[in-house]
Design a protein around this motif. Structure first.
Motif, PDB file in Angstrom:
ATOM      1  N   SER A 419       0.825  -1.213   0.000  1.00  0.00           N
ATOM      2  CA  SER A 419       0.000   0.000   0.000  1.00  0.00           C
ATOM      3  C   SER A 419       0.857   1.260   0.000  1.00  0.00           C
ATOM      4  CB  SER A 419      -0.902   0.029   1.236  1.00  0.00           C
ATOM      5  OG  SER A 419      -1.681  -1.124   1.352  1.00  0.00           O
ATOM      6  N   LEU A 420       2.004   1.200   0.682  1.00  0.00           N
ATOM      7  CA  LEU A 420       2.857   2.389   0.772  1.00  0.00           C
ATOM      8  C   LEU A 420       3.293   2.854  -0.606  1.00  0.00           C
ATOM      9  CD1 LEU A 420       5.194   1.487   3.794  1.00  0.00           C
ATOM     10  CD2 LEU A 420       3.092   2.866   3.821  1.00  0.00           C
ATOM     11  N   TRP A 421       3.575   1.916  -1.484  1.00  0.00           N
ATOM     12  CA  TRP A 421       4.024   2.267  -2.832  1.00  0.00           C
ATOM     13  C   TRP A 421       2.938   3.041  -3.577  1.00  0.00           C
ATOM     14  CZ3 TRP A 421       2.600   1.363  -7.883  1.00  0.00           C
ATOM     15  CH2 TRP A 421       3.583   1.589  -8.861  1.00  0.00           C
ATOM     16  N   THR A 422       1.699   2.561  -3.477  1.00  0.00           N
ATOM     17  CA  THR A 422       0.593   3.257  -4.130  1.00  0.00           C
ATOM     18  C   THR A 422       0.387   4.635  -3.514  1.00  0.00           C
ATOM     19  OG1 THR A 422      -0.506   1.189  -4.712  1.00  0.00           O
ATOM     20  CG2 THR A 422      -1.884   3.157  -4.657  1.00  0.00           C
ATOM     21  N   GLN A 423       0.510   4.739  -2.186  1.00  0.00           N
ATOM     22  CA  GLN A 423       0.371   6.041  -1.535  1.00  0.00           C
ATOM     23  C   GLN A 423       1.420   7.031  -2.031  1.00  0.00           C
ATOM     24  OE1 GLN A 423       0.497   5.323   2.703  1.00  0.00           O
ATOM     25  NE2 GLN A 423      -1.187   3.848   2.615  1.00  0.00           N
ATOM     26  N   ALA A 424       2.655   6.557  -2.194  1.00  0.00           N
ATOM     27  CA  ALA A 424       3.716   7.432  -2.694  1.00  0.00           C
ATOM     28  C   ALA A 424       3.478   7.820  -4.148  1.00  0.00           C
ATOM     29  CB  ALA A 424       5.074   6.747  -2.534  1.00  0.00           C
ATOM     30  N   ARG A 425       3.097   6.852  -4.950  1.00  0.00           N
ATOM     31  CA  ARG A 425       2.861   7.093  -6.383  1.00  0.00           C
ATOM     32  C   ARG A 425       1.761   8.129  -6.599  1.00  0.00           C
ATOM     33  NH1 ARG A 425       3.349   3.621 -11.206  1.00  0.00           N
ATOM     34  NH2 ARG A 425       1.602   3.913 -12.633  1.00  0.00           N
ATOM     35  N   GLU A 426       0.706   8.049  -5.760  1.00  0.00           N
ATOM     36  CA  GLU A 426      -0.444   8.935  -5.923  1.00  0.00           C
ATOM     37  C   GLU A 426      -0.348  10.190  -5.061  1.00  0.00           C
ATOM     38  OE1 GLU A 426      -2.797   8.431  -8.136  1.00  0.00           O
ATOM     39  OE2 GLU A 426      -2.033   6.461  -8.781  1.00  0.00           O
ATOM     40  N   GLY A 427       0.698  10.292  -4.231  1.00  0.00           N
ATOM     41  CA  GLY A 427       0.864  11.464  -3.369  1.00  0.00           C
ATOM     42  C   GLY A 427      -0.240  11.610  -2.337  1.00  0.00           C
ATOM     43  N   LEU A 428      -0.642  10.505  -1.703  1.00  0.00           N
ATOM     44  CA  LEU A 428      -1.803  10.522  -0.814  1.00  0.00           C
ATOM     45  C   LEU A 428      -1.425  10.977   0.594  1.00  0.00           C
ATOM     46  CD1 LEU A 428      -3.481   7.176  -1.905  1.00  0.00           C
ATOM     47  CD2 LEU A 428      -3.968   9.502  -2.707  1.00  0.00           C
ATOM     48  N   PRO A 429      -2.284  11.787   1.242  1.00  0.00           N
ATOM     49  CA  PRO A 429      -1.992  12.318   2.581  1.00  0.00           C
ATOM     50  C   PRO A 429      -2.301  11.293   3.677  1.00  0.00           C
ATOM     51  CG  PRO A 429      -4.100  13.169   1.818  1.00  0.00           C
ATOM     52  CD  PRO A 429      -3.542  12.346   0.690  1.00  0.00           C
TER      53      PRO A 429
END
Length: 513
Positions: A419-429
């Motif tokens: 999940s962390l990778w997707t959060q970084a890719r999408e710039g999620l807060p």
């Protein structure tokens, strides 16, 4: 227009805005169709992240997302979080690729019974039989998801790439929820007016907005107590909102909590039961002689039901008791469940989202964060771990203007850390808080609760110890593009949370216990 393009257009027509995807060969035409700007496509590196993210999105948006999964094994990888969504009454549309019909007879390596895999955990399952029928099938899948049900639409490769012809415009079917019968409401009003000790338990969508306000008015008017199950779909809580008690998780504590009541009234939930069966402990937690009354069924409208009840009681103009703001100072010293909860209460910004999968460390957090700034809390209704970080990903995608905090134990986090990778890719807060005790700590307690012995022996202990080798959470996060910090004191933890709110994207905090 081919079948895949028809599918994507129909999803958009029916109000689906996002697709959490982990595609494979059979889904390449669907992938090409996602160039359509009407649908946001989000890559997840594991199918359990995709299905969990769809869950988090729906909890915050009150509308379903779609997933894209690769054949039967891809569905199987996503089933744990589909289970959690189903138990929570959260709808989603799972698009599952399949071999072309002509290829199935060859029993290729990825061939499986996709319908057989889907049926136990999906309410609605269909294999589309032609490119021309995709639009109708897709609209039906979304309609079911809008009812809070899990849909599985299986998409053969040839239906995806085949010509769909003129795609029909299908009217969007809005979900409808009915009011409970008037005689049921009248019965509950008499129970509450009797003065006998009564607890109202809330679930589903009843723990926020107008429903929560009405709950506070009914409680203030009648003197009943109001509570939630230990795990809840989504609660609006904090200062200025109607507070709800929480039925304890541990059987003995739950039995003691419920022992004083002669009546239990349920709203979009069932009566309290134990999470597991234990030797010499009850499965049903209410006392003997306690009567259970259903006010609002899971498929009924809690706002309508509670308005009817409040009117019958003359409570519509009663002022509800509201939670005061906790003015406690920032905690200092050792990190433990109490200081962690106090740090959360102090540091969480207004209108944040708190996703809670902290099975051991966070058990005290709900009671001790009641006076925090107004926020939403999301919890795991299904018990399958690996839930927190994907759901936080979807919640942050749905609400990018709000900070999402995700509390998760180190054992749970390892299930879906992608999940962390997707959060970084999408710039999620998202602020991910890892409670690192280097073990499946909850299982140490359950070992004794189950009567397996006072404490695990060396071999049993080795099966719930994840400290050999120790996971480097800071390095793990940084490897996936997420800034990270490790803390060992209450002061450092509080400051790390405050610092994370100043970041635009994701942050990970390792809490060493």
């Amino acid at each position: 227009m081919n079948g895949a393009e028809s599918l994507v257009n129909t999803l958009a027509d029916q109000g689906v805005e996002v697709c959490f995807a982990n595609p494979g060969t059979s889904e390449m035409h669907f992938l090409a169709a996602l160039e359509n700007p009407r649908i946001r496509s989000v890559l997840c590196l594991f199918e359990g992240v995709a299905t969990g993210a769809a869950d988090g999105w729906a909890r915050m948006k009150d509308k379903p997302a779609s997933t894209l999964l690769h054949l039967g094994p891809g569905l199987a990888n996503g089933l744990a979080n589909i289970h959690n969504a189903k138990r929570a009454g959260v709808g989603m549309v799972n698009i599952i690729g399949e071999h072309a019909a002509s290829h199935l007879k060859y029993d290729a390596p990825l061939t499986s019974d996709i319908q057989g895999l889907a049926r136990p955990l999906c309410h609605w399952v269909r294999t589309t039989d032609s490119s021309e029928s995709i639009a109708t099938d897709t609209a039906a899948a979304v309609a079911k998801a809008n009812e809070g049900l899990v849909s599985a639409l299986i998409l053969p490769g040839d239906a995806s790439w085949g010509e769909a012809g003129e795609v029909p415009k299908i009217a969007k079917r809005e979900p409808t929820r009915r009011a409970p019968p008037a005689d049921k409401v009248e019965h509950i009003a008499k129970v509450l007016a009797s003065g006998e000790p009564t607890l109202i338990i809330f679930g589903g969508k009843s723990m926020r907005g107008r429903s929560l306000d009405l709950a506070g008015r009914v409680a203030a008017n009648t003197g009943c107590r109001i509570a939630t199950q230990f795990f809840s779909v989504r609660i609006e809580r904090g200062a200025g909102r109607t507070p709800l008690e929480r039925i304890p998780y541990a059987v003995n504590q739950a039995v003691a909590f419920l022992s004083a009541f002669k009546h239990i009234v349920t709203v979009e939930t069932g009566e309290p039961i134990a999470f597991f069966s234990y030797p010499d402990k009850p499965s049903v937690l209410k006392p003997a002689g306690c009567q259970v009354h259903e006010l609002v069924a899971k498929d009924e409208d809690s706002i309508l039901g509670l308005e009817m009840l409040a009117e019958a009681l003359g409570a519509l103009k009663t002022e509800p008791v509201l939670q005061a703001r906790s003015e406690q100072a920032a905690p200092q010293g050792t990190l433990n469940p109490v200081s962690i909860a106090h740090a959360l209460s102090y540091a969480m910004p207004e209108n944040c989202i708190l996703v809670d999968e902290s099975l051991t460390t966070g058990r005290e957090s709900m009671g001790l964060t009641a006076g925090a700034r107004p926020h939403d809390t999301i919890q795991n209704m299904g018990g399958s771990i690996g839930y927190g970080t994907p759901v936080a990903t979807g919640a942050a995608m749905a609400c990018p203007d709000r900070r999402t905090f995700c509390m998760v134990g180190d054992g749970s986090a390892m299930y879906t850390i992608q999940s962390l990778w997707t959060q970084a890719r999408e710039g999620l807060p998202v602020t991910t808080i890892i409670f690192a005790n280097n073990s499946y700590a909850i299982l140490k307690a359950e070992y004794s609760n189950m009567g397996a012995g006072a404490a695990p022996g060396p071999r049993a202990l080795s099966m719930i110890d994840i400290g050999n080798p120790t996971i480097d959470w800071v390095a793990m996060a940084k490897s996936m593009g997420v800034p990270a910090v490790s803390v060992e004191t209450a002061e450092a933890f509080t400051q790390a949370m405050i610092d994370s709110t100043r970041e635009a994207g994701p942050v990970l905090i390792e809490v060493k216990l």
